[in-house]
Design a protein around this motif. Sequence first.
Motif, short mmCIF file in Angstrom:
data_model
loop_
_atom_site.label_atom_id
_atom_site.label_comp_id
_atom_site.label_asym_id
_atom_site.label_seq_id
_atom_site.Cartn_x
_atom_site.Cartn_y
_atom_site.Cartn_z
N PRO A 93 11.60 1.77 3.60
CA PRO A 93 12.68 2.70 3.25
C PRO A 93 12.32 4.16 3.53
O PRO A 93 11.24 4.63 3.14
N LEU A 94 13.21 4.85 4.22
CA LEU A 94 12.97 6.25 4.56
C LEU A 94 12.81 7.11 3.31
O LEU A 94 11.98 8.03 3.28
N TYR A 95 13.58 6.81 2.26
CA TYR A 95 13.51 7.63 1.05
C TYR A 95 12.13 7.55 0.41
O TYR A 95 11.60 8.57 -0.04
N ARG A 96 11.54 6.36 0.39
CA ARG A 96 10.21 6.23 -0.21
C ARG A 96 9.17 6.98 0.62
O ARG A 96 8.24 7.57 0.07
N LEU A 97 9.32 6.96 1.93
CA LEU A 97 8.43 7.77 2.77
C LEU A 97 8.60 9.26 2.48
O LEU A 97 7.63 10.02 2.44
N ALA A 98 9.85 9.66 2.27
CA ALA A 98 10.12 11.06 1.94
C ALA A 98 9.49 11.43 0.60
O ALA A 98 8.99 12.55 0.44
N LEU A 99 9.48 10.50 -0.36
CA LEU A 99 8.82 10.77 -1.64
C LEU A 99 7.33 10.99 -1.45
O LEU A 99 6.74 11.89 -2.07
N ILE A 100 6.70 10.18 -0.60
CA ILE A 100 5.28 10.36 -0.33
C ILE A 100 5.04 11.73 0.29
O ILE A 100 4.14 12.47 -0.12
N GLY A 101 5.86 12.08 1.29
CA GLY A 101 5.71 13.38 1.94
C GLY A 101 5.94 14.54 0.98
O GLY A 101 5.19 15.52 0.98
N ALA A 102 6.97 14.42 0.13
CA ALA A 102 7.25 15.49 -0.84
C ALA A 102 6.11 15.64 -1.84
O ALA A 102 5.71 16.75 -2.18
N GLY A 103 5.58 14.50 -2.32
CA GLY A 103 4.47 14.57 -3.27
C GLY A 103 3.24 15.20 -2.67
O GLY A 103 2.57 16.02 -3.32
N LEU A 104 2.94 14.85 -1.42
CA LEU A 104 1.77 15.44 -0.76
C LEU A 104 1.98 16.94 -0.51
O LEU A 104 1.04 17.73 -0.64
N GLY B 144 9.94 17.54 -14.18
CA GLY B 144 11.37 17.42 -13.89
C GLY B 144 11.62 17.00 -12.46
O GLY B 144 12.52 16.19 -12.19
N LEU B 145 10.83 17.53 -11.52
CA LEU B 145 10.96 17.13 -10.12
C LEU B 145 10.65 15.65 -9.95
O LEU B 145 11.36 14.93 -9.24
N ALA B 146 9.58 15.18 -10.60
CA ALA B 146 9.24 13.76 -10.53
C ALA B 146 10.37 12.90 -11.06
O ALA B 146 10.74 11.88 -10.47
N GLY B 147 10.95 13.30 -12.19
CA GLY B 147 12.06 12.54 -12.76
C GLY B 147 13.25 12.48 -11.83
O GLY B 147 13.90 11.43 -11.69
N ALA B 148 13.56 13.60 -11.18
CA ALA B 148 14.70 13.63 -10.27
C ALA B 148 14.47 12.75 -9.05
O ALA B 148 15.36 12.01 -8.62
N LEU B 149 13.27 12.80 -8.48
CA LEU B 149 12.98 12.02 -7.29
C LEU B 149 12.98 10.52 -7.59
O LEU B 149 13.49 9.72 -6.81
N ILE C 39 0.84 -1.21 0.00
CA ILE C 39 0.00 0.00 0.00
C ILE C 39 0.88 1.25 0.00
O ILE C 39 0.62 2.21 -0.74
N LEU C 40 1.93 1.24 0.80
CA LEU C 40 2.85 2.39 0.82
C LEU C 40 3.56 2.54 -0.53
O LEU C 40 3.75 3.66 -1.01
N ASN C 41 3.94 1.40 -1.13
CA ASN C 41 4.54 1.46 -2.47
C ASN C 41 3.58 2.07 -3.48
O ASN C 41 3.97 2.85 -4.35
N GLY C 42 2.30 1.68 -3.38
CA GLY C 42 1.29 2.22 -4.28
C GLY C 42 1.10 3.72 -4.08
O GLY C 42 0.94 4.47 -5.05
N LEU C 43 1.11 4.17 -2.82
CA LEU C 43 0.99 5.60 -2.55
C LEU C 43 2.19 6.37 -3.10
O LEU C 43 2.05 7.45 -3.67
N GLN C 44 3.39 5.80 -2.92
CA GLN C 44 4.59 6.46 -3.43
C GLN C 44 4.55 6.57 -4.95
O GLN C 44 4.84 7.62 -5.53
N PHE C 45 4.15 5.49 -5.61
CA PHE C 45 4.01 5.50 -7.06
C PHE C 45 2.95 6.51 -7.48
O PHE C 45 3.11 7.26 -8.44
N GLY C 46 1.85 6.56 -6.73
CA GLY C 46 0.76 7.47 -7.08
C GLY C 46 1.14 8.93 -6.97
O GLY C 46 0.82 9.72 -7.86
N VAL C 47 1.83 9.32 -5.90
CA VAL C 47 2.17 10.73 -5.76
C VAL C 47 3.20 11.16 -6.80
O VAL C 47 3.20 12.31 -7.25
N MET C 48 4.07 10.23 -7.23
CA MET C 48 5.00 10.57 -8.30
C MET C 48 4.26 10.72 -9.64
O MET C 48 4.57 11.62 -10.43
N LEU C 49 3.26 9.87 -9.87
CA LEU C 49 2.44 10.03 -11.07
C LEU C 49 1.68 11.35 -11.03
O LEU C 49 1.47 11.98 -12.07
N PHE C 50 1.27 11.77 -9.83
CA PHE C 50 0.56 13.04 -9.72
C PHE C 50 1.42 14.20 -10.19
O PHE C 50 0.93 15.12 -10.86
#
Length: 306
Positions: free
Chosen positions: A141-152, A204-209, A10-21
């Motif tokens: 992974p802390l980085y994936r949590l950070a991606l979710i937080g950054a996307g939100l 570009g931000l999505a690509g970098a993250l 579920i967390l992986n799906g959220l991380q993928f989703g916020v990057m798609l956003f």
Amino acid sequence: MSFILVAEQILNGLQFGVMLFLMAAGLTLIFGVMGLINLAHGSLYMVGAFAAAAVAGATGSFLLGLVAALTAAAVAGAIIEVAVIRRLYKADHLDQVLATFALILIFSEGTRWAFGSFPLFLDIPDWLSGPVSLPGGIQYPLYRLALIGAGLAVAAGLWLLIERTRIGIQIRAGENDREMIAALGVDISRLYTLVFALGAALAGLAGALVGAIQSVQVGMGEPVLILAFVVIVIGGIGSIKGAFVGALLVGLTDTLGGIFLPELLKLVTDPSTASTVGASVASMAIYILMSIVLILRPTGLFGSTA
């Protein structure tokens, strides 16, 4: 199937989703305000990833890499809007598709010329590496949590920009009646350049993250672009809220489908073939979701019926 596995997916799906956003938000802004089909949006995603990898590799600073990604993608977006896209607003969609497809080829070959054909790698910074303990004994992974937080955080900032600022009012007005806001004195050309640069910066931000968890290579933006189009069709063209909800639905469907569908098929078919069939069905899950949404709501979940 354990609770920990389900929670991690579920967390992986959220991380993928916020990057798609981040991809879909820029795409829906550009299409909603300008009425432009921009196939080159995935190339801006690639530009951000390469800029981040190059600068982070040269300086050793991940944050400087993110700044470089935002800057490079926004500048590239503004340049192509002024040089190419501005001539396409009154053209039909076929001309827009052909012109922006040509931009894909130009960006791909230009990137290959500048960086070579081999992939680059963007390292996760030490302060974001390693796992973090979550309730329930989950190690994630802390980085994936950070991606979710950054996307939100970006989603919240984008909503505030669109809904609570003067430029946001102009963007929404330009989406509904561009001739009227031009008549009221708004520089529509400058507004279009700003919107295009903003959409490019988000890509570009999505690509970098994402570049820190996969290799950075030529052509990496096109598969993500296809998913971004699915997101805006599900959410509704021109709707930021729709892009956010659609991205989360696509991210969760794609991630959880690959886990649950093979398990469900094992209950009704030969276990030896369930994994293969389940993987095939899972790869179609987001398109099945899109079809269901379009049957029930042809304009998407939050699309305008006007």
